[in-house]
Design a protein around this motif. Structure first.
Motif, PDB file in Angstrom:
ATOM      1  N   LEU A 206       0.831  -1.129   0.116  1.00 46.88           N
ATOM      2  CA  LEU A 206      -0.012   0.094   0.129  1.00 46.88           C
ATOM      3  C   LEU A 206       0.801   1.285   0.066  1.00 46.88           C
ATOM      4  O   LEU A 206       0.590   2.343  -0.693  1.00 46.88           O
ATOM      5  N   GLY A 210       1.053   2.901  -3.346  1.00 44.24           N
ATOM      6  CA  GLY A 210       0.232   4.023  -3.242  1.00 44.24           C
ATOM      7  C   GLY A 210       1.014   5.307  -3.958  1.00 44.24           C
ATOM      8  O   GLY A 210       0.463   6.153  -4.435  1.00 44.24           O
ATOM      9  N   TYR A 214       0.294   8.012  -6.743  1.00 47.84           N
ATOM     10  CA  TYR A 214       0.041   9.283  -6.282  1.00 47.84           C
ATOM     11  C   TYR A 214       0.761  10.330  -7.189  1.00 47.84           C
ATOM     12  O   TYR A 214       0.225  11.225  -7.670  1.00 47.84           O
TER      13      TYR A 214
END
Length: 385
Positions: A206, A210, A214
């Motif tokens: 994650l 992530g 992003y």
């Protein structure tokens, strides 16, 4: 193209096998050769997934992956990582651990094997998240449409992949974890260890995945804003492929993609390192054999990017992700049951071969000739590597 891409791998193979023969004779030569083949067979799907990520990076970060990345893969994961695992689990210092690996190889093997439940839980959950995020995402091309369409609809539920991964981890920890294998015939209650390691694998995915998503999205948003502003032409913009997605990523986005690739490689290397003990417990034979195999995986990744293979054979990426899902399940099962490494390797090869065959049939059906519809922006990046 083949010599240019695989040249370093060929050279490392010759030098590595020659070194194995001089150090350990014909037996060592055979062991290193077998380990190389084992690594390649277990990591072919890794190369396909790596290629889909590497194609997004710019020239600089592609070179970083091929230089620093290969050092991390060969020396970090195939040599240092097993030593680190033994040092942490046995609470030993670096020098003491190295001495153990060189002079008491049976005990070293026992300690690495005892750490397998933690390793398998971390790598299994990390790979499972990659598979779940792939099948729960809506995609233009569908290989197994009867399965992928309903899964893509389910994927609209937020955090579904996380919930599924947590559910699988809980089941594995409370079943296999209570009698986890810590040796050929020895078991122990590793429920807490499996849970913690699996959660760490999930958190790592994650965070790294992530952050890369992003910064990639932020780069796209900044690029869109620049197109509407007066300074848009003056600033360097990311390149875009024919599908509109950003390629040639740099900066923070590329850095976190690089970290993602290294963690992915580490997760794939777990089963290779553990499986290698069935062949030898000499850390240098192991590092040399698995290192040669890792070189070919890297070269294959570059070859797939340069040839635009994933664009020409659109189901290859699907096959690789299904192979990742199978490997994730196998890793989690091996917490409590023995699994032959041949099965692990064959599953990945069969799935990717089936995906390739389906891609060939699709190309014939629609009249597509591989290489004719290349992405010009990506080709420009790849030509520089």
């Amino acid at each position: 193209m083949v010599l240019r891409t695989f040249g370093w791998s060929f050279a490392v193979t010759v030098v590595g096998l020659a070194a194995a023969f001089m150090l350990w004779g014909w037996e060592g030569f055979a062991v290193v050769a077998i380990l190389s083949i084992l690594e390649i067979s277990l990591s072919f799907d890794n190369a396909v997934v790596n290629a889909s990520v590497l194609a997004k990076m710019n020239e600089f970060w592609q070179k970083i992956f091929l230089t620093i990345g290969i050092l991390i893969a060969v020396f970090g994961m195939r040599l240092v990582f097993p030593l680190l695992i033994v040092g942490v689990t046995a609470k030993m210092g670096p020098i003491e651990t190295i001495d153990l690996a060189m002079n008491n190889q049976d005990e070293y093997e026992r300690l690495v094997t005892a750490a397998h439940p933690a390793i398998a839980a971390f790598g299994g959950v990390f790979l499972l998240m990659i598979f779940l995020d792939f099948v729960f995402e809506e995609r233009e091309h569908k290989w197994l449409a009867w399965l992928e369409r309903p899964l893509a609809k389910l994927g609209k539920l937020d955090m579904l992949s996380v919930l599924v991964a947590l559910g699988v981890l809980l089941i594995i920890a409370t079943t296999y974890g209570s009698e986890a294998l810590v040796g050929d015939h020895d078991t122990a209650d590793k429920t807490a260890t499996v849970l913690i390691s699996g959660l760490l694998g999930l958190i790592t995915y994650l965070i790294v995945g992530g952050l890369s998503d992003y910064f990639e999205d932020k780069l796209e948003d900044d690029d869109d804003d620049d197109e509407d502003g007066e300074e848009g032409e003056a600033r360097e913009k990311p390149q875009r492929g024919a599908n509109g997605k950003v390629v040639g990523l740099a900066g923070k986005a590329a850095f976190f993609l690089f970290l993602y690739l290294e963690v992915l490689d580490a997760s794939f290397s777990f089963d290779g390192v553990i499986g290698a003990f069935a062949i030898t417990n000499d850390i240098f034979e192991m590092a040399l054999g698995l290192g040669i195999g890792a070189m070919y995986v890297r070269s294959l990744t570059v070859y797939l990017v340069r040839k635009g293979t994933l664009d020409d054979y659109v189901y290859l990426e699907h096959g690789a992700h299904y192979a990742i899902g199978a490997l994730a399940v196998i890793l989690l099962i091996t917490i409590g049951q023995h699994m032959n490494e041949v099965i692990t390797g064959l599953i990945g090869v069969i799935l990717i071969a089936a995906a390739f065959g389906s891609s060939v049939l699709r190309n014939k059906r629609i009249g597509h000739e591989p290489g004719k519809n290349g992405d010009s922006a990506q080709e420009e990046v790849e030509a520089k590597v």
